[in-house]
Design a protein around this motif. Structure first.
Motif, PDB file in Angstrom:
ATOM      1  N   ASP A 155      -1.235  11.774  17.007  1.00 32.64           N
ATOM      2  CA  ASP A 155      -0.783  10.377  16.934  1.00 32.64           C
ATOM      3  C   ASP A 155      -1.217   9.543  18.127  1.00 32.64           C
ATOM      4  OD1 ASP A 155       0.669  10.802  14.559  1.00 32.64           O
ATOM      5  OD2 ASP A 155       2.228  11.827  15.742  1.00 32.64           O
ATOM      6  N   ASN A 156      -1.896  10.147  19.094  1.00 32.45           N
ATOM      7  CA  ASN A 156      -2.303   9.360  20.274  1.00 32.45           C
ATOM      8  C   ASN A 156      -3.666   8.719  20.020  1.00 32.45           C
ATOM      9  OD1 ASN A 156       0.004  10.259  21.516  1.00 32.45           O
ATOM     10  ND2 ASN A 156      -1.011  12.024  22.446  1.00 32.45           N
ATOM     11  N   GLY A 157      -4.088   7.873  20.965  1.00 36.94           N
ATOM     12  CA  GLY A 157      -5.405   7.265  20.862  1.00 36.94           C
ATOM     13  C   GLY A 157      -5.492   6.258  19.736  1.00 36.94           C
ATOM     14  N   PHE A 158      -6.693   6.111  19.176  1.00 36.96           N
ATOM     15  CA  PHE A 158      -6.936   5.130  18.116  1.00 36.96           C
ATOM     16  C   PHE A 158      -8.207   5.535  17.374  1.00 36.96           C
ATOM     17  CE2 PHE A 158     -10.565   2.727  19.857  1.00 36.96           C
ATOM     18  CZ  PHE A 158     -10.582   3.217  21.153  1.00 36.96           C
ATOM     19  N   GLY A 159      -8.595   4.702  16.414  1.00 39.50           N
ATOM     20  CA  GLY A 159      -9.869   4.897  15.721  1.00 39.50           C
ATOM     21  C   GLY A 159     -10.017   6.303  15.144  1.00 39.50           C
ATOM     22  N   TYR A 160     -11.132   6.937  15.456  1.00 36.27           N
ATOM     23  CA  TYR A 160     -11.443   8.263  14.911  1.00 36.27           C
ATOM     24  C   TYR A 160     -10.868   9.401  15.761  1.00 36.27           C
ATOM     25  CZ  TYR A 160     -15.035   5.574  12.360  1.00 36.27           C
ATOM     26  OH  TYR A 160     -15.697   4.661  11.577  1.00 36.27           O
ATOM     27  N   ASP A 161     -10.017   9.097  16.751  1.00 35.66           N
ATOM     28  CA  ASP A 161      -9.461  10.166  17.602  1.00 35.66           C
ATOM     29  C   ASP A 161      -8.823  11.315  16.802  1.00 35.66           C
ATOM     30  OD1 ASP A 161     -10.139   9.506  20.257  1.00 35.66           O
ATOM     31  OD2 ASP A 161      -8.540   8.018  20.381  1.00 35.66           O
ATOM     32  N   PRO A 162      -8.082  11.026  15.703  1.00 37.83           N
ATOM     33  CA  PRO A 162      -7.463  12.151  14.972  1.00 37.83           C
ATOM     34  C   PRO A 162      -8.480  13.076  14.308  1.00 37.83           C
ATOM     35  CG  PRO A 162      -6.415  10.049  14.403  1.00 37.83           C
ATOM     36  CD  PRO A 162      -7.655   9.706  15.174  1.00 37.83           C
ATOM     37  N   LEU A 163      -9.749  12.663  14.250  1.00 41.00           N
ATOM     38  CA  LEU A 163     -10.767  13.490  13.580  1.00 41.00           C
ATOM     39  C   LEU A 163     -11.722  14.177  14.542  1.00 41.00           C
ATOM     40  CD1 LEU A 163     -11.817  11.448  10.397  1.00 41.00           C
ATOM     41  CD2 LEU A 163     -10.298  13.422  10.578  1.00 41.00           C
ATOM     42  N   LEU A 164     -11.693  13.822  15.834  1.00 39.30           N
ATOM     43  CA  LEU A 164     -12.624  14.495  16.764  1.00 39.30           C
ATOM     44  C   LEU A 164     -11.944  15.749  17.306  1.00 39.30           C
ATOM     45  CD1 LEU A 164     -15.566  14.019  17.927  1.00 39.30           C
ATOM     46  CD2 LEU A 164     -14.382  13.685  20.100  1.00 39.30           C
ATOM     47  N   TYR A 165     -12.398  16.890  16.780  1.00 40.11           N
ATOM     48  CA  TYR A 165     -11.819  18.190  17.148  1.00 40.11           C
ATOM     49  C   TYR A 165     -12.578  18.748  18.343  1.00 40.11           C
ATOM     50  CZ  TYR A 165     -10.394  23.071  16.753  1.00 40.11           C
ATOM     51  OH  TYR A 165      -9.912  24.327  17.013  1.00 40.11           O
ATOM     52  N   LEU A 166     -11.805  19.225  19.319  1.00 38.10           N
ATOM     53  CA  LEU A 166     -12.377  19.738  20.571  1.00 38.10           C
ATOM     54  C   LEU A 166     -12.199  21.245  20.570  1.00 38.10           C
ATOM     55  CD1 LEU A 166     -10.526  16.998  22.612  1.00 38.10           C
ATOM     56  CD2 LEU A 166     -12.936  16.928  21.908  1.00 38.10           C
ATOM     57  N   PRO A 167     -13.249  21.999  20.203  1.00 36.83           N
ATOM     58  CA  PRO A 167     -13.079  23.448  19.998  1.00 36.83           C
ATOM     59  C   PRO A 167     -12.576  24.177  21.237  1.00 36.83           C
ATOM     60  CG  PRO A 167     -15.327  22.746  19.442  1.00 36.83           C
ATOM     61  CD  PRO A 167     -14.622  21.541  19.974  1.00 36.83           C
ATOM     62  N   ASP A 168     -12.918  23.709  22.436  1.00 36.14           N
ATOM     63  CA  ASP A 168     -12.511  24.457  23.640  1.00 36.14           C
ATOM     64  C   ASP A 168     -11.000  24.446  23.852  1.00 36.14           C
ATOM     65  OD1 ASP A 168     -12.889  21.681  24.244  1.00 36.14           O
ATOM     66  OD2 ASP A 168     -12.679  22.158  26.367  1.00 36.14           O
ATOM     67  N   VAL A 169     -10.311  23.404  23.373  1.00 33.47           N
ATOM     68  CA  VAL A 169      -8.853  23.364  23.541  1.00 33.47           C
ATOM     69  C   VAL A 169      -8.111  23.527  22.215  1.00 33.47           C
ATOM     70  CG1 VAL A 169      -8.686  22.142  25.736  1.00 33.47           C
ATOM     71  CG2 VAL A 169      -8.982  20.818  23.639  1.00 33.47           C
ATOM     72  N   GLY A 170      -8.848  23.504  21.093  1.00 34.75           N
ATOM     73  CA  GLY A 170      -8.225  23.669  19.779  1.00 34.75           C
ATOM     74  C   GLY A 170      -7.367  22.490  19.375  1.00 34.75           C
ATOM     75  N   LEU A 171      -7.698  21.308  19.886  1.00 33.25           N
ATOM     76  CA  LEU A 171      -6.923  20.093  19.596  1.00 33.25           C
ATOM     77  C   LEU A 171      -7.872  18.969  19.203  1.00 33.25           C
ATOM     78  CD1 LEU A 171      -4.640  20.080  22.798  1.00 33.25           C
ATOM     79  CD2 LEU A 171      -3.927  20.729  20.481  1.00 33.25           C
ATOM     80  N   THR A 172      -7.326  17.963  18.492  1.00 39.68           N
ATOM     81  CA  THR A 172      -8.136  16.750  18.291  1.00 39.68           C
ATOM     82  C   THR A 172      -7.906  15.811  19.479  1.00 39.68           C
ATOM     83  OG1 THR A 172      -6.444  15.431  17.186  1.00 39.68           O
ATOM     84  CG2 THR A 172      -7.796  16.891  15.783  1.00 39.68           C
ATOM     85  N   SER A 173      -8.784  14.821  19.578  1.00 41.14           N
ATOM     86  CA  SER A 173      -8.662  13.846  20.665  1.00 41.14           C
ATOM     87  C   SER A 173      -7.322  13.109  20.600  1.00 41.14           C
ATOM     88  CB  SER A 173      -9.835  12.863  20.591  1.00 41.14           C
ATOM     89  OG  SER A 173      -9.783  11.945  21.642  1.00 41.14           O
TER      90      SER A 173
END
Ligand code: IMP
Length: 204
Positions: A155-173
């Motif tokens: 729920d944080n950030g904006f725009g496409y943040d919920p879709l950018l997955y960061l494999p090193d931390v296992g979380l989206t932006s």
């Protein structure tokens, strides 16, 4: 001491302000101006070109030293789209939240069936600082790499943040705190490079 950040996006203003705070320059957004300057058409084909045209147009129109940024998402499987069209990928209509939701839905549709190893993507940010006479003081860039997730998360950030997955931390932006996002984001990197430039300039 003041720099105008040529945006009315409160998320971008918050992210950039936080990073430039130690330089002693106060960063104000377009919404704090008594009168809105004319909005230039962002008709360049690159992030750098659009950042430059916005910085120069707003610096000339307002007499402020002006920082502009242009940013967006490049998806490998879509040959770099939506790119400079990221904000209006699905539609240019509706509120910011409605456009973000429609953009995310369209992106997921376009990538349906694309396997994880082909879902590479990055946010890109170009920043430009211009003086009221239209001269360019500095230009910086940043990139933020990840993979496009199968479904939105966070729920944080904006725009496409919920879709950018960061494999090193296992979380989206969108699952990062604002500080964590700034530490690794495209805008954070571009703003930190700009902060190093500003530290060498006398506050204006
Ligand atoms: P701009 O406001 O015309 O520069 O459009 C940038 C667009 O790119 C935004 O509306 C978002 O869709 C996307 N974008 C840029 N930076 C970010 C970010 O930090 N997180 C998520 N989406 C972003």
């Amino acid at each position: 001491m003041r720099i105008l950040l040529a945006t009315s996006n409160p998320n971008k203003l918050r992210e950039v302000r936080e990073i430039l705070a130690p330089t002693g320059f106060e960063v104000v957004g377009l919404d704090s101006l008594p009168e809105q300057p004319p909005e230039p058409a962002e008709d360049e084909t690159t992030f750098e070109g659009n950042a430059r045209l916005k910085a120069v147009a707003y610096a000339r129109a307002t007499n402020y030293r002006c920082l502009a940024e242009d940013s967006g998402l490049e998806v490998d499987a879509l040959d770099g789209a939506p790119g400079v069209y990221s904000a209006r990928y699905a539609s240019a209509e509706g509120s910011r939240e409605q456009r973000d939701r429609a953009n995310n839905e369209k992106l997921l549709q376009e990538l349906s069936g694309v396997p994880p190893e082909e879902r590479g993507a990055r946010f890109v940010c170009a920043m430009c600082l211009a003086d009221p006479d239209g001269s360019i003081v500095a230009e910086t860039q940043g990139r933020y790499e990840g993979l496009i997730a199968d479904a939105p998360r966070g729920d944080n950030g904006f725009g496409y943040d919920p879709l950018l997955y960061l494999p090193d931390v296992g979380l989206t932006s969108a699952e990062l705190s604002p500080e964590e996002k700034n530490a690794r984001s495209h805008r954070g990197a571009a703003a930190r490079a700009m902060a190093r430039v500003l530290e060498r300039l006398a506050p204006h």
